[in-house]
Design an enzyme around this catalytic site. Structure first.
Site, short mmCIF file in Angstrom:
data_model
loop_
_atom_site.label_atom_id
_atom_site.label_comp_id
_atom_site.label_asym_id
_atom_site.label_seq_id
_atom_site.Cartn_x
_atom_site.Cartn_y
_atom_site.Cartn_z
N LEU A 237 -16.26 75.33 -84.70
CA LEU A 237 -16.86 76.40 -83.79
C LEU A 237 -16.71 75.82 -82.42
O LEU A 237 -16.59 76.56 -81.55
CB LEU A 237 -18.20 76.34 -84.02
N GLY A 239 -15.85 71.98 -79.66
CA GLY A 239 -15.92 70.63 -79.46
C GLY A 239 -15.76 70.06 -78.33
O GLY A 239 -15.79 70.96 -77.20
N PHE A 242 -18.45 64.90 -77.02
CA PHE A 242 -19.49 64.50 -77.78
C PHE A 242 -18.46 64.24 -79.36
O PHE A 242 -19.11 63.42 -80.24
CB PHE A 242 -20.46 65.22 -78.17
N GLY A 243 -17.77 65.39 -79.87
CA GLY A 243 -17.40 65.42 -81.13
C GLY A 243 -16.70 66.81 -81.35
O GLY A 243 -16.39 67.42 -80.48
N GLN A 244 -17.32 67.42 -82.51
CA GLN A 244 -17.16 68.61 -83.12
C GLN A 244 -18.30 69.34 -83.52
O GLN A 244 -19.27 68.61 -84.00
CB GLN A 244 -15.98 68.73 -84.08
N VAL A 245 -18.12 70.65 -83.65
CA VAL A 245 -19.27 71.63 -83.99
C VAL A 245 -18.87 72.28 -85.27
O VAL A 245 -17.80 73.19 -85.09
CB VAL A 245 -19.96 72.61 -83.09
N LYS A 260 -23.58 69.83 -85.48
CA LYS A 260 -23.17 69.21 -84.12
C LYS A 260 -22.96 67.77 -84.47
O LYS A 260 -23.86 67.27 -84.39
CB LYS A 260 -23.66 69.55 -82.81
N ASP A 352 -25.49 70.18 -66.32
CA ASP A 352 -24.17 70.38 -66.91
C ASP A 352 -24.00 71.69 -67.22
O ASP A 352 -23.20 72.20 -68.47
CB ASP A 352 -23.96 69.49 -68.10
N LYS A 354 -21.89 75.28 -67.04
CA LYS A 354 -20.57 75.73 -66.71
C LYS A 354 -20.53 76.84 -68.02
O LYS A 354 -20.99 76.75 -69.00
CB LYS A 354 -19.59 74.29 -67.09
N ASP A 372 -25.79 72.51 -75.37
CA ASP A 372 -25.38 71.32 -74.61
C ASP A 372 -26.52 70.67 -73.76
O ASP A 372 -26.30 70.68 -72.47
CB ASP A 372 -23.97 71.42 -74.14
N THR A 391 -19.03 67.90 -64.97
CA THR A 391 -17.50 68.28 -65.05
C THR A 391 -17.38 68.42 -63.34
O THR A 391 -18.17 69.20 -62.75
CB THR A 391 -17.46 69.58 -65.74
#
Length: 478
Positions: A237, A239, A242-245, A260, A352, A354, A372, A391
């Site tokens: 879904l 990423g 941090f990694g992936q969802v 997550k 954060d 965005k 997030d 960011t």
């Protein structure tokens, strides 16, 4: 003989004098009533005088009564006494009674003539109290408008119970529940707005759906996630750093969720992820993604969260086939403001914000949820907070300068998002990160691009009040 003659002559003289006196008195009674009465020496004249005087007095009294009655009918007195006011009130009541009786009788049909006698008796029994009940006095009207004491006591009890509940929730770290009046006011405002909108904008008025589960307080379990959930590793879904969802499903209920997977090998990284869990445990709002479960292993921590399928808001900005209007921007910004306002009320900063961290609930409606919370921090006014992450193109000047951050830090990022939604451009983006950061510190931005040609003055004013360096001027909490 001589003596007899003297006596007879004297008697004749006396009789003659009496006769003359009688004639004079009779003449006075008939011809000259206004003259003085004869001398009181004569008893007969006194009797006739007294009789005539009594008759005159009677006539005078009758005349005075007639004159007074005529004056009352023609010229009422200017100065009313209590007796006159009572008379006038009785007259008005009688006239009102007569009018009502006549109108009541006129309403009868010929078939009901037999009941007229009973109705007349009922009308005659109409008392002054019944008439006054139709026209109540000022005191009675005041009593009608006064609030009963029982109602006031109930309102006070409701307020006290609400205060106690809010106090208990504040101790537990939960947000205070809005009162019923506030809910009604918000509903009425939404109804008024929806009435003024066209049918094509109804999608903006749809409320954001809550999570399909109640808010939960989660702690990381030291067991494998596969014992409770089926994680689809092929369906990603999203990423990031941090990694992936991945999409997943709970085995017991079949509920669709999102897993997550965060890489966290050392204790410091794990503490950061646990901070995110702690923050999400305190956030219960429809515009903030909800946490369902958590699992901890040796190399990672998995957060099981609410699943939404609309994709990132950033995808709509860069999609050329999607016509993002100013009304759409208003709908998005309004929901973001509600979510950020809730976080700020809980003294939590997102830090954060965005378009990549804002998800759409579905592909059609303009409903969003903020995600997030890995960089979110609790704001403590006495403890000055500094951060050096985020960011670059969305960072506020105080973050770039490593100064104290506060609520306006998130509002700066909101201004950048609004700018991008209206134009598709990033206001501070440079060729590299250094140029971007310099543009932020110089607050170098404007409305000179062609994309602002059709943007309203209200939207420009909104952005102008957010993208300012002097943060102590920002008092905007939407």
């Amino acid at each position: 003989m001589h003596v007899f003659s003297e006596t007879t002559a004297g008697d004749l003289l006396k009789k003659k004098n009496e006769k003359v006196i009688k004639e004079k008195s009779h003449f006075n009674e008939t011809e000259t009533k206004e003259k003085k009465p004869p001398d009181s020496t004569d008893g007969n004249t006194q009797q006739s005088q007294s009789c005539s005087q009594e008759e005159i007095d009677k006539l005078n009294k009758e005349n005075t009564k007639r004159e007074s009655s005529v004056q009352l009918e023609v010229d009422p007195p200017k100065f009313h006494t209590e007796e006159s006011e009572e008379r006038e009130q009785n007259l008005s009541l009688e006239s009102n009674y007569v009018y009502r009786r006549n109108s009541f009788q006129e309403s009868f049909t010929p078939e009901k003539k037999q009941e007229e006698g009973a109705v007349d008796d009922a009308c005659q029994k109409l008392t002054v109290q019944e008439i006054e009940s139709e026209y109540p006095a000022d005191e009675e009207t005041k009593k009608e408008h006064q609030v009963p004491e029982d109602a006031l006591e109930e309102q006070q009890e409701e307020k006290e119970t609400e205060r106690e509940e809010n106090a208990d929730k504040s101790e537990k770290g939960e947000p205070p529940a809005p009162s019923q009046k506030e809910d009604k006011a918000e509903k009425s405002d939404d109804e008024e707005v929806s009435e003024g909108r066209c049918k094509s904008c109804e999608k903006d008025d749809l409320p954001t759906p809550p999570a399909p589960f109640d808010h939960r307080i989660v702690s990381a379990k030291r067991v494998g996630i596969s014992n409770y959930y089926n994680v689809n590793e092929d369906e990603i879904l999203g990423g990031g750093r941090f990694g992936q969802v991945h999409k997943c499903e709970e085995k017991a209920t079949g509920l669709k969720l999102a897993a997550k997977i965060i890489k966290a090998q050392g204790p410091k990284q794990k503490d950061e992820v646990k901070n995110e869990i702690n923050v999400m445990n305190q956030l219960n709002h429809v515009n903030l993604i909800q946490l369902y479960d958590a699992f901890e292993s040796k190399n990672d921590i998995v957060l099981v969260m609410e699943y939404v399928e609309g994709g990132e808001l950033f995808d709509r900005i860069i999609d050329e086939n999607y016509n993002l209007t100013e009304m759409d921007t208003i709908s998005f910004i309004k929901q973001i403001c509600k979510g950020i306002q809730y976080m700020h009320q809980m003294y939590i900063l997102h830090l954060d914000l965005k378009p990549e961290n804002i998800l759409c609930v579905n592909r059609e409606a303009n409903q969003i949820k903020i995600i997030d919370f890995g960089l979110a921090r609790r704001y403590k006014p006495r403890e000055k907070l500094r951060v050096n992450f985020g960011t670059p193109e969305f960072l506020a000047p105080e973050v770039v300068n490593y100064e104290f951050v506060s609520f306006p830090t998130d509002m700066w990022s909101l201004g950048v998002i609004a700018y991008m939604l209206l134009t598709g451009l990033s206001p501070f983006l440079g060729d590299d990160d250094n140029e971007t950061l310099n543009n932020i510190l110089a607050c170098n931005w404007d409305f000179e691009d062609e994309e602002f040609r059709d943007v309203s003055d209200e939207a420009k004013d909104f952005i102008s009040k957010l993208l300012i360096k002097e943060k102590w001027y920002i008092i905007l909490y939407l």
